[in-house]
Design a protein around this motif. Sequence first.
Motif, PDB file in Angstrom:
ATOM      1  N   GLU A 320      34.552  48.778  39.447  1.00 43.45           N
ATOM      2  CA  GLU A 320      33.873  47.499  39.287  1.00 43.45           C
ATOM      3  C   GLU A 320      32.607  47.479  40.142  1.00 43.45           C
ATOM      4  O   GLU A 320      32.600  47.980  41.280  1.00 43.45           O
ATOM      5  CB  GLU A 320      34.801  46.359  39.721  1.00 43.45           C
ATOM      6  CG  GLU A 320      34.166  44.975  39.653  1.00 43.45           C
ATOM      7  CD  GLU A 320      35.062  43.901  40.258  1.00 43.45           C
ATOM      8  OE1 GLU A 320      34.698  42.719  40.166  1.00 43.45           O
ATOM      9  OE2 GLU A 320      36.114  44.257  40.830  1.00 43.45           O
ATOM     10  N   ARG A 322      29.814  44.683  41.614  1.00 41.88           N
ATOM     11  CA  ARG A 322      29.637  43.243  41.817  1.00 41.88           C
ATOM     12  C   ARG A 322      28.178  42.921  42.090  1.00 41.88           C
ATOM     13  O   ARG A 322      27.650  43.199  43.178  1.00 41.88           O
ATOM     14  CB  ARG A 322      30.495  42.774  42.993  1.00 41.88           C
ATOM     15  CG  ARG A 322      31.987  42.946  42.776  1.00 41.88           C
ATOM     16  CD  ARG A 322      32.763  42.460  43.990  1.00 41.88           C
ATOM     17  NE  ARG A 322      34.197  42.638  43.814  1.00 41.88           N
ATOM     18  CZ  ARG A 322      35.113  42.370  44.764  1.00 41.88           C
ATOM     19  NH1 ARG A 322      34.705  41.915  45.956  1.00 41.88           N
ATOM     20  NH2 ARG A 322      36.398  42.567  44.542  1.00 41.88           N
ATOM     21  N   ARG A 355      41.366  51.235  43.263  1.00 41.81           N
ATOM     22  CA  ARG A 355      40.211  50.427  42.877  1.00 41.81           C
ATOM     23  C   ARG A 355      38.952  50.943  43.570  1.00 41.81           C
ATOM     24  O   ARG A 355      38.932  51.132  44.790  1.00 41.81           O
ATOM     25  CB  ARG A 355      40.432  48.964  43.247  1.00 41.81           C
ATOM     26  CG  ARG A 355      41.555  48.311  42.467  1.00 41.81           C
ATOM     27  CD  ARG A 355      41.781  46.872  42.903  1.00 41.81           C
ATOM     28  NE  ARG A 355      42.815  46.230  42.119  1.00 41.81           N
ATOM     29  CZ  ARG A 355      44.124  46.353  42.359  1.00 41.81           C
ATOM     30  NH1 ARG A 355      44.529  47.087  43.376  1.00 41.81           N
ATOM     31  NH2 ARG A 355      45.003  45.741  41.582  1.00 41.81           N
ATOM     32  N   THR A 357      35.195  49.680  44.100  1.00 39.74           N
ATOM     33  CA  THR A 357      34.362  48.481  44.001  1.00 39.74           C
ATOM     34  C   THR A 357      33.032  48.734  44.693  1.00 39.74           C
ATOM     35  O   THR A 357      33.003  49.248  45.824  1.00 39.74           O
ATOM     36  CB  THR A 357      35.049  47.265  44.647  1.00 39.74           C
ATOM     37  OG1 THR A 357      36.348  47.090  44.062  1.00 39.74           O
ATOM     38  CG2 THR A 357      34.235  46.001  44.437  1.00 39.74           C
TER      39      THR A 357
END
Length: 445
Positions: A320, A322, A355, A357
């Motif tokens: 991900e 952001r 994850r 990020t």
Amino acid sequence: MRQRVVRVALTAALVAVVLLAVPLALAIRSTLYADQRDTLERAALSGAVRVSPDYVTGDPVELPAPPAGGRLGLYDPALRLRAGTGPRTGDTVVRRALAAEVVRGRAGGDLVVAVPVSHDEQVIGVVRASSPASAVRDRVLLAWAVLAGVCALALTVAVLVARRQARVLAAPLEDLSRHSRAVTAGDLSARAASSNVAEIDQVARTHNEMLHSLTELLRHERDFTANASHQLRTPLTGLQLTLEAGLAEDDDARLRPVIEETLATTRRLHDTVEEVLRLSRSRGRSGSVTPDTMVSRLVRDTEGRWHGLFAGDGRRLECETRDVPDDVLVPGAPVSEILGILLDNARVHGRGTVRLTVRDLEDALAFDVGDEGEVEVEGGGEGGTARLFDRGHSGGGPGEGIGLALARDLAVSLGGRLSLAGRRPATFTLLVPVRQEGEDVKGGG
């Protein structure tokens, strides 16, 4: 260094001067006063010898000349001045001398000595000699002034000698400091020169021997890097060419994906070797130039490379970004290598979903790699966390426990930082300085 040597020498000289001058000054004062009293006593004794017992009947008395600036007088038992100079009436010193003893004392600012005159075992008079105490005091002050001048001269000489010795001692140390700065700047040929100070020469020899050893070590390391570069690049390149040829000639639909994956793996291995060699060549220099890559593309490539490996283990990989602008650039190869080490660490030692990020920190990007496991830190605290990045920390065999250490070194070479952001769940954060397209680096981690 020089000022310290001068201060030490001046302090030692000052202590020596004080310890010598103060007793000497007191001795000078005592000696001058004692000499003056001795002079007065001699004058009084000389006068007492000349006094005839018939002076009481009016016989004249011829006293010797008084001391310079002083007075000499003869007093009868009734304390009256009968000859010479002095107070008209005898004072306490004269009265005490009538007891047949030589008396020394002070009276009205004068030094006084009184000598009794005896006849037939009776005191028939007293000869009193006196001189102003101020005259002796002036002589004492003059002697002290001369002594102070000698002390000042001694301190001046001590300072000059100390400054010269400070130059002799500091010059080789300053030369050694200059050579050390030259070595720090990259000049490994700099050597410290010898001096006339045995201890400093020993330090210089040790410094030169250490520098020679380091130079040889770096030369061997460079030779190994060049040899490893040649020995690894050549077979990797041959393997890539063979796979590419096989991919072009083989139409088997079953083998083609395997060949493509193997070719991609060899290319990544080639990139890893190049990155490790680049880190070795740029050791000690942060922010070395490497090709830049868009963050979005870097994340996609990383996800594509590692998704299948985690899926094969029955685990998930979630990536991900952001609020990261599309035009943000990062050094592609080293950042990809660091993320690969962190993801492999999470695959081997972690558990659950992993994850990746990416967060925008304006002048830097934060890459967070976390899983659902826990990091065990030996000893706890910052010291234990720092040991995570030590080579061989895992305690395995040769080659084990260098992944995080390599990742940390790669991050430092980019001007960034790699740290353990959380122990439960396990999270590592990589800070990397970024730049927009066409701009220089905006900031460092």
